[in-house]
Design a protein around this motif. Structure first.
Motif, PDB file in Angstrom:
ATOM      1  N   ARG A  14      46.014  35.382  27.163  1.00 23.82           N
ATOM      2  CA  ARG A  14      45.985  34.243  28.075  1.00 23.82           C
ATOM      3  C   ARG A  14      44.599  34.124  28.697  1.00 23.82           C
ATOM      4  O   ARG A  14      43.897  35.112  28.884  1.00 23.82           O
ATOM      5  CB  ARG A  14      47.010  34.422  29.195  1.00 23.82           C
ATOM      6  CG  ARG A  14      48.436  34.563  28.745  1.00 23.82           C
ATOM      7  CD  ARG A  14      49.329  34.772  29.965  1.00 23.82           C
ATOM      8  NE  ARG A  14      50.671  35.177  29.589  1.00 23.82           N
ATOM      9  CZ  ARG A  14      51.030  36.438  29.381  1.00 23.82           C
ATOM     10  NH1 ARG A  14      50.137  37.404  29.500  1.00 23.82           N
ATOM     11  NH2 ARG A  14      52.273  36.737  29.042  1.00 23.82           N
ATOM     12  N   TRP A  15      44.264  32.881  29.070  1.00 24.25           N
ATOM     13  CA  TRP A  15      42.941  32.661  29.661  1.00 24.25           C
ATOM     14  C   TRP A  15      43.083  31.554  30.701  1.00 24.25           C
ATOM     15  O   TRP A  15      42.892  30.389  30.428  1.00 24.25           O
ATOM     16  CB  TRP A  15      41.959  32.266  28.554  1.00 24.25           C
ATOM     17  CG  TRP A  15      40.524  32.252  28.959  1.00 24.25           C
ATOM     18  CD1 TRP A  15      40.017  32.329  30.222  1.00 24.25           C
ATOM     19  CD2 TRP A  15      39.404  32.154  28.087  1.00 24.25           C
ATOM     20  NE1 TRP A  15      38.649  32.281  30.192  1.00 24.25           N
ATOM     21  CE2 TRP A  15      38.235  32.172  28.886  1.00 24.25           C
ATOM     22  CE3 TRP A  15      39.258  32.026  26.709  1.00 24.25           C
ATOM     23  CZ2 TRP A  15      36.962  32.071  28.345  1.00 24.25           C
ATOM     24  CZ3 TRP A  15      37.996  31.937  26.167  1.00 24.25           C
ATOM     25  CH2 TRP A  15      36.860  31.972  26.974  1.00 24.25           C
ATOM     26  N   THR A  16      43.450  31.973  31.903  1.00 21.86           N
ATOM     27  CA  THR A  16      43.662  30.998  32.971  1.00 21.86           C
ATOM     28  C   THR A  16      42.524  31.005  33.991  1.00 21.86           C
ATOM     29  O   THR A  16      42.372  30.057  34.755  1.00 21.86           O
ATOM     30  CB  THR A  16      44.990  31.287  33.694  1.00 21.86           C
ATOM     31  OG1 THR A  16      44.986  32.647  34.146  1.00 21.86           O
ATOM     32  CG2 THR A  16      46.171  31.069  32.748  1.00 21.86           C
ATOM     33  N   LEU A  17      41.738  32.075  34.033  1.00 22.97           N
ATOM     34  CA  LEU A  17      40.600  32.164  34.935  1.00 22.97           C
ATOM     35  C   LEU A  17      39.309  31.998  34.142  1.00 22.97           C
ATOM     36  O   LEU A  17      39.327  31.532  33.015  1.00 22.97           O
ATOM     37  CB  LEU A  17      40.633  33.512  35.669  1.00 22.97           C
ATOM     38  CG  LEU A  17      41.926  33.817  36.451  1.00 22.97           C
ATOM     39  CD1 LEU A  17      41.900  35.216  37.005  1.00 22.97           C
ATOM     40  CD2 LEU A  17      42.130  32.783  37.547  1.00 22.97           C
ATOM     41  N   ARG A  18      38.179  32.424  34.715  1.00 17.60           N
ATOM     42  CA  ARG A  18      36.916  32.327  33.972  1.00 17.60           C
ATOM     43  C   ARG A  18      36.867  33.309  32.818  1.00 17.60           C
ATOM     44  O   ARG A  18      36.156  33.099  31.848  1.00 17.60           O
ATOM     45  CB  ARG A  18      35.723  32.573  34.916  1.00 17.60           C
ATOM     46  CG  ARG A  18      35.379  31.370  35.782  1.00 17.60           C
ATOM     47  CD  ARG A  18      34.117  31.606  36.575  1.00 17.60           C
ATOM     48  NE  ARG A  18      33.754  30.430  37.364  1.00 17.60           N
ATOM     49  CZ  ARG A  18      32.971  29.464  36.934  1.00 17.60           C
ATOM     50  NH1 ARG A  18      32.460  29.513  35.715  1.00 17.60           N
ATOM     51  NH2 ARG A  18      32.689  28.424  37.708  1.00 17.60           N
ATOM     52  N   GLU A  19      37.617  34.391  32.924  1.00 21.18           N
ATOM     53  CA  GLU A  19      37.669  35.363  31.836  1.00 21.18           C
ATOM     54  C   GLU A  19      39.122  35.496  31.367  1.00 21.18           C
ATOM     55  O   GLU A  19      40.059  35.224  32.129  1.00 21.18           O
ATOM     56  CB  GLU A  19      37.129  36.724  32.288  1.00 21.18           C
ATOM     57  CG  GLU A  19      38.032  37.499  33.225  1.00 21.18           C
ATOM     58  CD  GLU A  19      37.988  36.969  34.652  1.00 21.18           C
ATOM     59  OE1 GLU A  19      38.921  37.299  35.423  1.00 21.18           O
ATOM     60  OE2 GLU A  19      37.040  36.226  35.001  1.00 21.18           O
ATOM     61  N   PRO A  20      39.337  35.883  30.116  1.00 20.93           N
ATOM     62  CA  PRO A  20      40.703  36.060  29.609  1.00 20.93           C
ATOM     63  C   PRO A  20      41.422  37.181  30.354  1.00 20.93           C
ATOM     64  O   PRO A  20      40.797  38.098  30.895  1.00 20.93           O
ATOM     65  CB  PRO A  20      40.474  36.423  28.132  1.00 20.93           C
ATOM     66  CG  PRO A  20      39.090  35.926  27.816  1.00 20.93           C
ATOM     67  CD  PRO A  20      38.309  36.076  29.073  1.00 20.93           C
ATOM     68  N   ASP A  21      42.757  37.091  30.358  1.00 23.27           N
ATOM     69  CA  ASP A  21      43.567  38.100  31.036  1.00 23.27           C
ATOM     70  C   ASP A  21      43.339  39.476  30.405  1.00 23.27           C
ATOM     71  O   ASP A  21      43.316  39.619  29.178  1.00 23.27           O
ATOM     72  CB  ASP A  21      45.057  37.751  30.929  1.00 23.27           C
ATOM     73  CG  ASP A  21      45.422  36.542  31.765  1.00 23.27           C
ATOM     74  OD1 ASP A  21      44.500  35.901  32.318  1.00 23.27           O
ATOM     75  OD2 ASP A  21      46.616  36.228  31.851  1.00 23.27           O
ATOM     76  N   GLY A  22      43.185  40.481  31.272  1.00 22.92           N
ATOM     77  CA  GLY A  22      43.039  41.848  30.785  1.00 22.92           C
ATOM     78  C   GLY A  22      41.633  42.220  30.357  1.00 22.92           C
ATOM     79  O   GLY A  22      41.395  43.348  29.932  1.00 22.92           O
ATOM     80  N   VAL A  23      40.702  41.288  30.441  1.00 22.09           N
ATOM     81  CA  VAL A  23      39.319  41.546  30.053  1.00 22.09           C
ATOM     82  C   VAL A  23      38.487  41.785  31.312  1.00 22.09           C
ATOM     83  O   VAL A  23      38.633  41.068  32.315  1.00 22.09           O
ATOM     84  CB  VAL A  23      38.747  40.352  29.243  1.00 22.09           C
ATOM     85  CG1 VAL A  23      37.261  40.521  28.973  1.00 22.09           C
ATOM     86  CG2 VAL A  23      39.515  40.204  27.937  1.00 22.09           C
ATOM     87  N   ASP A  24      37.608  42.784  31.283  1.00 19.09           N
ATOM     88  CA  ASP A  24      36.769  43.088  32.422  1.00 19.09           C
ATOM     89  C   ASP A  24      35.875  41.898  32.772  1.00 19.09           C
ATOM     90  O   ASP A  24      35.145  41.399  31.918  1.00 19.09           O
ATOM     91  CB  ASP A  24      35.898  44.314  32.117  1.00 19.09           C
ATOM     92  CG  ASP A  24      35.041  44.713  33.306  1.00 19.09           C
ATOM     93  OD1 ASP A  24      33.884  44.249  33.372  1.00 19.09           O
ATOM     94  OD2 ASP A  24      35.534  45.466  34.148  1.00 19.09           O
ATOM     95  N   ARG A  25      35.968  41.435  34.021  1.00 18.04           N
ATOM     96  CA  ARG A  25      35.257  40.221  34.432  1.00 18.04           C
ATOM     97  C   ARG A  25      33.746  40.364  34.269  1.00 18.04           C
ATOM     98  O   ARG A  25      33.091  39.480  33.711  1.00 18.04           O
ATOM     99  CB  ARG A  25      35.601  39.894  35.882  1.00 18.04           C
ATOM    100  CG  ARG A  25      34.796  38.713  36.451  1.00 18.04           C
ATOM    101  CD  ARG A  25      35.173  38.425  37.893  1.00 18.04           C
ATOM    102  NE  ARG A  25      36.573  38.048  37.992  1.00 18.04           N
ATOM    103  CZ  ARG A  25      37.179  37.719  39.136  1.00 18.04           C
ATOM    104  NH1 ARG A  25      36.493  37.753  40.280  1.00 18.04           N
ATOM    105  NH2 ARG A  25      38.444  37.373  39.151  1.00 18.04           N
ATOM    106  N   ASP A  26      33.181  41.461  34.732  1.00 19.32           N
ATOM    107  CA  ASP A  26      31.728  41.621  34.688  1.00 19.32           C
ATOM    108  C   ASP A  26      31.231  41.746  33.249  1.00 19.32           C
ATOM    109  O   ASP A  26      30.210  41.155  32.888  1.00 19.32           O
ATOM    110  CB  ASP A  26      31.316  42.844  35.501  1.00 19.32           C
ATOM    111  CG  ASP A  26      31.589  42.668  36.993  1.00 19.32           C
ATOM    112  OD1 ASP A  26      31.666  41.493  37.429  1.00 19.32           O
ATOM    113  OD2 ASP A  26      31.739  43.670  37.694  1.00 19.32           O
TER     114      ASP A  26
END
Length: 673
Positions: A303-315
């Motif tokens: 899933r990808w509801t934010l700027r990064e996909p779910d479960g993926v490290d944002r930085d």
């Protein structure tokens, strides 16, 4: 009746043109009814959605009125294999039978045609360790000297999965168009010219929607001149369409760009930029993006509801996608300084800009009305798509004027389009709620030819032992029938688990050969399955498949006597596209399970069951290893979607049915090859 309807009725009559000229033709009431409905739509214009069950003969039903109409016709099929069958067999046969002089053309996507220009520098793009690709490239080069069409599907021995194909074909991104030194000899352009001059053009759904998205495949010129459009296997339209009507960025695209950047830079502008570093930066950035998504044992959707996909490290994700943007910007800047040197470099500059724009798009929040997700496997695909094709069909197709050809006729046909009278599973997502709807049942006598067995002692689908139970039952059946068994699974995990159990059971002793999807091309697996059924030793095969094997498998006669389905084929609940569609229904105050999941399962179940009985003399057994079909309230809806076959009461009835199938097989002639 209109004049076209009269001509169609005469062609399908017992003493008509088809009975006199087409081998094995036999009048079928349902086929004639479908053909007449299509003829009316061709005469009047408008939209017809027709579900014609297996055995009706829908191909002849739409081809006869199309050919007799004298109109310019576009035929779209689900696969290139069906295209080839229509173009090479069905259309010529019918045109001859009807005495209709017609010019026909076959038009596929770019990836199907040899690109002479790409082939000329493909070897330079290979590393010294890629000896196998060099050998394959040499074979393609020798074949290229003799081919007229450039259709790679005609090259003997070339696997459709061969890694040499991307090296010798063009894409929209890397094609040079009129600037190409091989433009006059271009196979793609020749195919488009043939299509523009033809009366009947055969394409596929992927090509149709690719053109809807980018207006690049030549269809933009073709469609306005066509008055009759027929979509065969129309049940695939929505899922095919959403692939092309959104946005995507793949690491494979980026690696292809890096390879082309290095090869063209060294060939046309050596010394004017450090092409090795620039290409290496893009390649490294693509691999960093893939690493940022984390490991994946098999293909999965995040899933990808934010700027990064779910479960993926944002930085890590932000750093990787920013690095990709910088690498593409540096490449574009270097190419801008040498773009006038060669068309290849000018096109590469455009590609760098396009890839940079997509990267920027996926760095920003998702668009309203679209769903975004990440496909994670060996590579990575960033995807943003609409939930369905309804708006595109309404605004880009049905309202598009036909140039001086009158009101266009749109015909959508398939064996499975829904589970209710209005076929809303298909018509809703495709924007065809106002279309005329026709449903025609199968001419097969399922009460006599087939039976359904739902084992009540099998583990529940959620239990860990379910796949083992399915494999044991399928193995027992296959051993009794001498193979002749197709196992359809709803997941790749179940496919592997069932395949492993069957391989252990039959691997070290006499018994059916176990064929597993993915080990060989689909066509090869099916050919081996058919051939084994006619083997004098009678060993036979059990074929385990998922996804594409639920449809497009046609094995009439005694080659296939049993279809085993592991569990009810509900849409995967964790899939981001499925979740977004369900959420939309819930927001409308509707039950997503009742309005989406159950109808989708019913259609898939009909598709799978449709593999079993393919002609009037067939007999077979359908086994569904899911007790929810009997114990849950929605089971009645799913049972009603299946052909009307009797249900076996238990193991004793199953044994009798298997005895009957064995007896029929032993008394029948060898299976056709």
């Amino acid at each position: 009746m209109t004049s076209l309807e009269q001509a169609v009725a005469a062609a399908f009559a017992p003493d008509g043109a088809l009975a006199c000229a087409a081998d094995g033709f036999r009048e079928r009431e349902g086929q004639t009814r479908l053909a007449l409905a299509i003829a009316r739509t061709v005469e009047q214009g408008g939209e017809l959605v027709a579900e014609a069950a297996t055995g009706v003969g829908k191909t002849f039903a739409y081809l006869v009125p199309a050919l007799l109409s004298g109109e310019r016709v576009l035929l779209s099929t689900a696969t290139k294999a069906l295209q080839d069958q229509l173009f090479a067999r069905d259309l010529p046969q019918l045109a001859a039978a009807l005495g209709v002089p017609v010019r026909m053309a076959l038009l596929k996507g770019r990836a199907s045609y040899l690109c002479r220009h790409r082939m000329n520098f493909a070897e330079a793009a290979l590393g010294s360790h890629e000896l196998g690709l060099r050998v394959a490239l040499g074979k393609v080069a020798r074949w290229a000297q003799a081919t007229r069409t450039g259709d790679l599907g005609e090259m003997p021995g070339l696997d459709e999965r061969s890694p040499v194909i991307p090296l010798v074909t063009s894409t929209r991104e890397n094609c040079l168009g009129a600037e190409c030194p091989q433009f006059r000899q271009c196979h793609v352009n020749q195919a488009r010219r043939d299509a523009m001059a033809a009366d009947v053009v055969v394409i596929n759904h992927h090509l149709f929607f690719a053109d809807m998205a980018v207006r690049e495949s030549g269809m933009a010129e073709l469609l306005p001149t066509v008055r009759v459009v027929v979509f065969d296997e129309a049940h695939q339209l929505n899922e095919t369409g959403v692939q092309f009507l959104g946005r995507h960025l793949a690491t494979g695209q980026l690696l292809d760009f890096a390879r082309d950047l290095l090869a063209a830079g060294l060939q046309h502008a050596r010394g004017l930029a450090d092409w090795l570093v620039l290409a290496g930066d893009v390649e490294r950035a693509a691999r960093d993006l893939r690493m940022a998504a984390g490991p994946a044992k098999s293909t999965q959707r995040l899933r990808w509801t934010l700027r990064e996909p779910d479960g993926v490290d944002r930085d890590a994700w932000a750093l990787a996608i920013a690095g990709l943007g910088r690498a593409l910007a540096l490449a574009e800047r270097a190419l801008a300084g040498v773009a006038e040197t060669a068309p290849d470099l000018a096109r590469l500059q455009e590609r760098a800009g396009e890839l940079g724009e997509r990267t920027a798009r996926f760095s920003a929040p998702g668009a309203a009305g679209f769903v975004r997700w990440l496909d994670v496997a060996a590579g990575l695909r960033l995807i943003e798509s609409p939930l369905d094709i309804a708006e595109a069909v309404q605004t880009k197709l049905l309202t598009q004027p036909a140039e001086a050809v009158g009101r266009r006729a749109w015909v959508f046909v398939s064996a499975t389009l829904g589970a209710d009278e209005r076929l809303t599973w298909f018509t809703g997502p495709c924007g065809l709620e106002n279309a005329e709807v026709l449903q025609i049942g199968s001419p097969f006598d399922y009460a006599r030819q087939a039976a359904l067995y739902v084992p009540e002692d099998i583990a529940r689908p959620a239990d860990a032992q379910h796949s083992g139970d399915v494999a044991r039952l399928a193995g027992d059946i296959a051993e009794r029938l001498g193979g002749r068994t197709l196992v359809l699974t709803t997941t790749l995990r179940a496919l592997r688990a069932i395949g492993e159990v069957l391989a252990l059971r039959f691997g070290e002793r006499a018994g059916p050969e176990v064929l597993l999807q993915g080990t060989l091309p689909k066509r090869v697996l099916m050919d081996r399955f058919r051939a084994a059924a006619g083997d004098a030793l009678g060993r036979g095969c059990v074929l385990v498949g998922s996804a594409s094997f639920w449809e497009g498998v046609d094995m009439p006669g005694d080659a296939l006597q049993c279809v085993v389905i592991d569990k009810l084929p509900f849409p995967p609940p964790g899939d981001p596209l499925v979740e977004a569609r369900c959420q939309r229904l819930e927001d409308q105050g509707r039950s997503a399970f009742a309005a989406y999941s159950v109808p989708a399962a019913a259609v898939a179940l009909k598709q799978g069951a449709g593999r079993l009985i393919r002609r009037e003399t067939d007999a077979g057994l359908l086994v569904i290893c899911d007790t929810r079909l009997l114990n849950m309230g929605y089971g009645r809806r799913l049972l009603a979607a299946l052909p009307p076959m009797p249900q076996l009461a238990g193991p004793a009835d199953l044994a009798k049915m298997l005895d009957r199938l064995v007896a029929q097989c032993q008394g029948a002639p060898a299976v056709e090859n």
